[in-house]
Design a protein around this motif. Structure first.
Motif, PDB file in Angstrom:
ATOM      1  N   PRO A 194       0.825  -1.214   0.000  1.00  0.00           N
ATOM      2  CA  PRO A 194       0.000   0.000   0.000  1.00  0.00           C
ATOM      3  C   PRO A 194       0.858   1.262   0.000  1.00  0.00           C
ATOM      4  O   PRO A 194       1.690   1.456   0.881  1.00  0.00           O
ATOM      5  N   MET A 195       0.653   2.094  -1.010  1.00  0.00           N
ATOM      6  CA  MET A 195       1.359   3.374  -1.119  1.00  0.00           C
ATOM      7  C   MET A 195       0.360   4.470  -0.768  1.00  0.00           C
ATOM      8  O   MET A 195      -0.475   4.858  -1.587  1.00  0.00           O
ATOM      9  N   ARG A 196       0.415   4.950   0.463  1.00  0.00           N
ATOM     10  CA  ARG A 196      -0.565   5.923   0.953  1.00  0.00           C
ATOM     11  C   ARG A 196      -0.072   7.342   0.693  1.00  0.00           C
ATOM     12  O   ARG A 196       0.963   7.748   1.200  1.00  0.00           O
ATOM     13  N   LEU A 197      -0.852   8.078  -0.094  1.00  0.00           N
ATOM     14  CA  LEU A 197      -0.515   9.458  -0.447  1.00  0.00           C
ATOM     15  C   LEU A 197      -1.718  10.346  -0.200  1.00  0.00           C
ATOM     16  O   LEU A 197      -2.758  10.179  -0.840  1.00  0.00           O
ATOM     17  N   ASP A 198      -1.588  11.272   0.727  1.00  0.00           N
ATOM     18  CA  ASP A 198      -2.649  12.250   0.994  1.00  0.00           C
ATOM     19  C   ASP A 198      -4.004  11.590   1.225  1.00  0.00           C
ATOM     20  O   ASP A 198      -5.041  12.047   0.728  1.00  0.00           O
ATOM     21  N   GLY A 199      -4.016  10.507   1.963  1.00  0.00           N
ATOM     22  CA  GLY A 199      -5.270   9.868   2.331  1.00  0.00           C
ATOM     23  C   GLY A 199      -5.810   8.881   1.314  1.00  0.00           C
ATOM     24  O   GLY A 199      -6.853   8.265   1.563  1.00  0.00           O
ATOM     25  N   LEU A 200      -5.141   8.714   0.188  1.00  0.00           N
ATOM     26  CA  LEU A 200      -5.529   7.711  -0.795  1.00  0.00           C
ATOM     27  C   LEU A 200      -4.490   6.598  -0.808  1.00  0.00           C
ATOM     28  O   LEU A 200      -3.290   6.868  -0.759  1.00  0.00           O
ATOM     29  N   THR A 201      -4.931   5.365  -0.888  1.00  0.00           N
ATOM     30  CA  THR A 201      -4.019   4.232  -0.917  1.00  0.00           C
ATOM     31  C   THR A 201      -3.969   3.653  -2.320  1.00  0.00           C
ATOM     32  O   THR A 201      -4.983   3.203  -2.853  1.00  0.00           O
ATOM     33  N   LEU A 202      -2.769   3.674  -2.912  1.00  0.00           N
ATOM     34  CA  LEU A 202      -2.533   3.042  -4.198  1.00  0.00           C
ATOM     35  C   LEU A 202      -1.879   1.691  -3.931  1.00  0.00           C
ATOM     36  O   LEU A 202      -0.883   1.617  -3.209  1.00  0.00           O
ATOM     37  N   HIS A 203      -2.432   0.637  -4.499  1.00  0.00           N
ATOM     38  CA  HIS A 203      -1.920  -0.707  -4.250  1.00  0.00           C
ATOM     39  C   HIS A 203      -0.890  -1.076  -5.313  1.00  0.00           C
ATOM     40  O   HIS A 203      -1.218  -1.182  -6.495  1.00  0.00           O
ATOM     41  N   LEU A 204       0.342  -1.269  -4.876  1.00  0.00           N
ATOM     42  CA  LEU A 204       1.436  -1.586  -5.789  1.00  0.00           C
ATOM     43  C   LEU A 204       1.697  -3.082  -5.759  1.00  0.00           C
ATOM     44  O   LEU A 204       2.146  -3.625  -4.751  1.00  0.00           O
ATOM     45  N   ARG A 205       1.391  -3.760  -6.864  1.00  0.00           N
ATOM     46  CA  ARG A 205       1.713  -5.177  -6.986  1.00  0.00           C
ATOM     47  C   ARG A 205       3.129  -5.336  -7.517  1.00  0.00           C
ATOM     48  O   ARG A 205       3.780  -4.374  -7.902  1.00  0.00           O
ATOM     49  N   THR A 206       3.561  -6.591  -7.557  1.00  0.00           N
ATOM     50  CA  THR A 206       4.981  -6.838  -7.809  1.00  0.00           C
ATOM     51  C   THR A 206       5.470  -6.271  -9.142  1.00  0.00           C
ATOM     52  O   THR A 206       6.596  -5.774  -9.234  1.00  0.00           O
ATOM     53  N   ARG A 207       4.652  -6.327 -10.177  1.00  0.00           N
ATOM     54  CA  ARG A 207       5.111  -5.895 -11.499  1.00  0.00           C
ATOM     55  C   ARG A 207       4.437  -4.601 -11.947  1.00  0.00           C
ATOM     56  O   ARG A 207       4.439  -4.272 -13.132  1.00  0.00           O
ATOM     57  N   SER A 208       3.902  -3.858 -10.996  1.00  0.00           N
ATOM     58  CA  SER A 208       3.276  -2.582 -11.306  1.00  0.00           C
ATOM     59  C   SER A 208       4.291  -1.453 -11.172  1.00  0.00           C
ATOM     60  O   SER A 208       5.238  -1.536 -10.389  1.00  0.00           O
TER      61      SER A 208
END
Length: 383
Positions: A194-208
């Protein structure tokens, strides 16, 4: 920034090392202004400067040396490993992982891959750190034979690195200068960081893909959100959307305004990235978002309706002639272009004479190199 590796001639990857950071930034600004000199009506916003060191959230380490004494860094001209564990570009959280990873390589008996001899097991170690300090570790292997040893010693590695929540093996059997192969094998229950930026979580998978500079990525999305909020489109496309950064931040920015929930579509070739983007949208409770895996040019060519605004964030090669022509001939009123290559950016802007660039901002994603990110807001002429 001072670097012992650079001073000793061991690593010359940072082409601007030794140049004062203020001078680096001025040089990048001059380069960008030269590339966009044909466009006279641009408003130039202040550049966003990065920390000049310890800014990288990802370490891409070539593994060399021997099982008993592995190196993590790069290869020299003879294909031999050069250890760069104290690289000053990497965040402290990354550099602290590397001794434990080296010890794991020895304990698991992973033979570093020898490029000159074309044999060995372990090619690369890729480490990514989230804003919360959690880690994703990826071991790029030449084959599946070492997997039992990775699994056998994984608990000990996670004991040393408790923040390593995602661990995987990438299988890359071919002898060629690419970073990874097509097959990914998860070794942990968790599959995304989980890459949390300014209250939003972007989910980073292995090849993303995710930007290597978290602070600048955060500002990139803030600037994009400001422009999208100002334009206020009811329909928006995010092309080359990756894990959905621009689309998600745009959806939130517009939902906070008077226009309600717009219709936003994100397009990306990677199905893994699309799955991550949809998960993030669901978790955030953002409505009106749709993500689909596909080619951006084909999507625009085949679409029955065109949106009021388009965001594009292409790879270094840019959009290309066909997509530029499609956007130029469309009724789309605004385009937000995020570029990592000012040369291809200038070519693409020239291919879209019906859209005029009105604002530009340089984002210095890559200190100590000549690379940088550029954001441009374009508006349909004669609006």
């Amino acid at each position: 920034m001072q670097c012992d590796y650079f001073d000793a001639g061991l690593c010359r990857s940072c082409t601007e090392m030794g140049i004062p950071y203020s001078a680096q930034l001025q040089s990048k600004e001059a380069h960008l202004r030269h590339q966009l000199s044909a466009f006279r009506e641009i408003t130039w916003l202040p550049s966003y400067a990065s920390d000049e060191s310890a800014f990288r959230n990802k370490a891409k380490m070539v593994v060399g040396g021997t099982v008993g004494s592995p190196t993590l860094g790069i290869l020299d001209a003879d294909g031999l490993g050069v250890d760069l564990r104290a690289c000053g570009l990497c965040s402290p959280g990354l550099t602290q992982t590397l001794p434990a990873i080296a010890a794991f390589i020895t304990a698991a008996g992973l033979t570093p891959y020898s490029v000159p001899e074309r044999r060995g097991e372990l090619k690369y170690v890729l480490v990514t750190e989230s804003p919360d300090g959690e880690l994703m570790l990826r071991f790029v292997l030449s084959g599946e034979a070492p997997l039992p040893r990775l699994r056998q010693h994984l608990a000990a590695l996670q004991h040393e690195l408790p923040d390593a929540v995602v661990v995987s093996a990438n299988i890359h059997p071919e002898h060629k200068a690419t970073l990874e192969g097509e097959q990914e094998i998860l070794l942990t229950e968790r599959s995304s960081l989980p890459m949390r930026l300014d209250g939003l979580t972007l989910h980073l998978r292995t090849r993303s893909f995710f930007q290597t500079n978290t602070a600048v990525a955060r500002e990139l999305y803030r600037q994009g959100s400001d422009w999208v909020r100002e334009v206020g489109p009811a329909t928006l496309w995010d092309l080359y959307c990756g894990v959905g950064g621009f689309a998600l931040h745009s959806a939130r920015a517009l939902a906070d305004g008077d226009a309600g929930h717009p219709r936003i579509t994100g397009i990306e070739m990677s199905e893994e990235a699309i799955a991550s983007a949809q998960l993030s949208a669901d978790e955030a409770g953002l409505r009106g978002l749709e993500f689909a895996a596909g080619d951006a040019t084909a999507f625009v060519r085949d679409a029955e309706e065109q949106p009021e605004m388009v965001i594009v964030n292409p790879p270094r090669r840019g959009l290309g002639a066909e997509l530029c022509a499609l956007l130029d001939q469309s009724p789309t009123r605004h385009v937000l272009y995020s570029s990592c290559n000012a040369v291809t950016l200038a070519k693409d802007l020239a291919r879209m004479p019906g859209l005029e660039p009105i604002r530009v901002r340089l984002m210095d994603m890559f200190p100590q190199s000549h690379h940088y990110e550029t954001m441009v807001l374009l508006r349909r002429r004669n609006l």
